[in-house]
Design a protein around this motif. Structure first.
Motif, short mmCIF file in Angstrom:
data_model
loop_
_atom_site.label_atom_id
_atom_site.label_comp_id
_atom_site.label_asym_id
_atom_site.label_seq_id
_atom_site.Cartn_x
_atom_site.Cartn_y
_atom_site.Cartn_z
N VAL A 118 -19.39 -26.64 -68.43
CA VAL A 118 -18.99 -25.44 -69.15
C VAL A 118 -18.94 -25.78 -70.63
O VAL A 118 -18.23 -26.71 -71.03
N LEU B 144 -9.37 -21.17 -68.42
CA LEU B 144 -10.50 -21.34 -67.51
C LEU B 144 -10.32 -22.59 -66.66
O LEU B 144 -10.56 -22.57 -65.44
N ILE C 271 -17.90 -24.14 -74.12
CA ILE C 271 -17.19 -23.06 -74.78
C ILE C 271 -17.61 -23.09 -76.24
O ILE C 271 -17.40 -24.09 -76.93
N TRP D 101 -22.34 -22.99 -67.48
CA TRP D 101 -21.71 -21.78 -67.98
C TRP D 101 -21.59 -21.89 -69.49
O TRP D 101 -21.18 -22.93 -70.02
N ARG E 132 -17.18 -13.25 -73.64
CA ARG E 132 -18.29 -13.17 -72.70
C ARG E 132 -18.53 -14.53 -72.03
O ARG E 132 -18.33 -15.57 -72.63
N ILE E 133 -18.99 -14.45 -70.79
CA ILE E 133 -19.42 -15.64 -70.06
C ILE E 133 -20.82 -15.38 -69.51
O ILE E 133 -21.13 -14.27 -69.08
N GLU E 134 -21.64 -16.41 -69.58
CA GLU E 134 -22.97 -16.38 -68.97
C GLU E 134 -23.04 -17.57 -68.02
O GLU E 134 -22.67 -18.68 -68.40
N THR E 135 -23.53 -17.33 -66.81
CA THR E 135 -23.69 -18.42 -65.85
C THR E 135 -25.18 -18.60 -65.56
O THR E 135 -25.93 -17.63 -65.51
N VAL F 61 -19.56 -20.03 -72.43
CA VAL F 61 -18.41 -19.16 -72.64
C VAL F 61 -18.28 -18.90 -74.14
O VAL F 61 -18.22 -19.85 -74.93
N ASP F 62 -18.25 -17.63 -74.51
CA ASP F 62 -18.17 -17.26 -75.92
C ASP F 62 -16.85 -16.55 -76.21
O ASP F 62 -16.72 -15.35 -75.94
N LEU G 122 -11.85 -12.07 -66.27
CA LEU G 122 -12.16 -12.33 -67.66
C LEU G 122 -11.14 -11.71 -68.61
O LEU G 122 -10.93 -12.21 -69.71
N SER H 119 -24.06 -12.33 -66.61
CA SER H 119 -23.57 -12.16 -67.98
C SER H 119 -22.51 -11.07 -67.90
O SER H 119 -22.81 -9.95 -67.47
#
Length: 188
Positions: free
Chosen positions: A113, A54, A115, A141, A149-152, A143-144, A183, A165
């Protein structure tokens, strides 16, 4: 003769950045959240793989174009004397680069971000997100790596509103900051 030296105060001890800066370097990483000290565990291999992929994309798309600078943990972000956090990645727009001081970031970055790691996910999602909002970090953000998955989120009215998401293998675009992320590649 009795010992009159005082031991540690009863109850929680409040810590400031000034306290932390005076301590000898013990090789550990710490955050201070509203005066409470947290030791950060070492990230997992998966966490670091996602982080470097990332970060590489952010550097290629933002820093190389002159839009700003991307930094990686460990780096203290001084939000106040008693709130000093270390997001996994951060971005500062070129017009705000003066907040990148030595040895810390002095004020809210334009993007943080986080993580997620199993040992810190709850604090990252709740307490740290609340602190970032309180101190005016405009973009966040989450980040999982566990769910790819990413959520902003964008700050609006003092609260974060989810913008996106998505999960691997999606291709996602963010407008603030302006990036496009594969992704499937980030979470490979």
């Amino acid at each position: 003769m009795s010992d009159t030296s005082a031991g540690p105060p009863a109850g929680p001890i409040r810590v400031t950045y000034r306290d932390l800066a005076r301590w000898p370097d013990d090789g550990r990483r710490y955050e201070i959240l509203d005066g409470e000290l947290f030791e950060l565990p070492s990230p997992t291999t998966r966490h670091q793989q996602v982080s470097i992929r990332l970060a590489t994309e952010l550097v290629l798309q933002l820093a190389r174009t002159g839009a700003g600078e991307v930094c990686c943990a460990p780096l203290d972000v001084l939000l106040s004397e008693d709130t000093v956090l270390q997001p996994d990645l951060l971005y500062v727009r070129s017009e705000r680069l003066s907040i990148l001081e030595t040895p810390y970031v002095n004020g809210p970055p334009d993007l943080v971000v986080e993580i997620l790691s199993p040992s810190t996910a709850s604090r990252d999602r709740l307490k740290k997100v609340a602190a970032y909002a309180r101190f005016g970090v405009p973009n966040l953000w989450i980040v999982d790596p566990g769910s790819n998955r990413i959520e902003t989120f964008s700050l609006a009215g003092g609260r974060y509103r989810r913008r996106l998401s998505a999960a691997a293998p999606d291709l996602v675009r963010s407008s603030d900051p302006a990036v496009e992320l594969d992704l499937g590649e980030i979470f490979r």
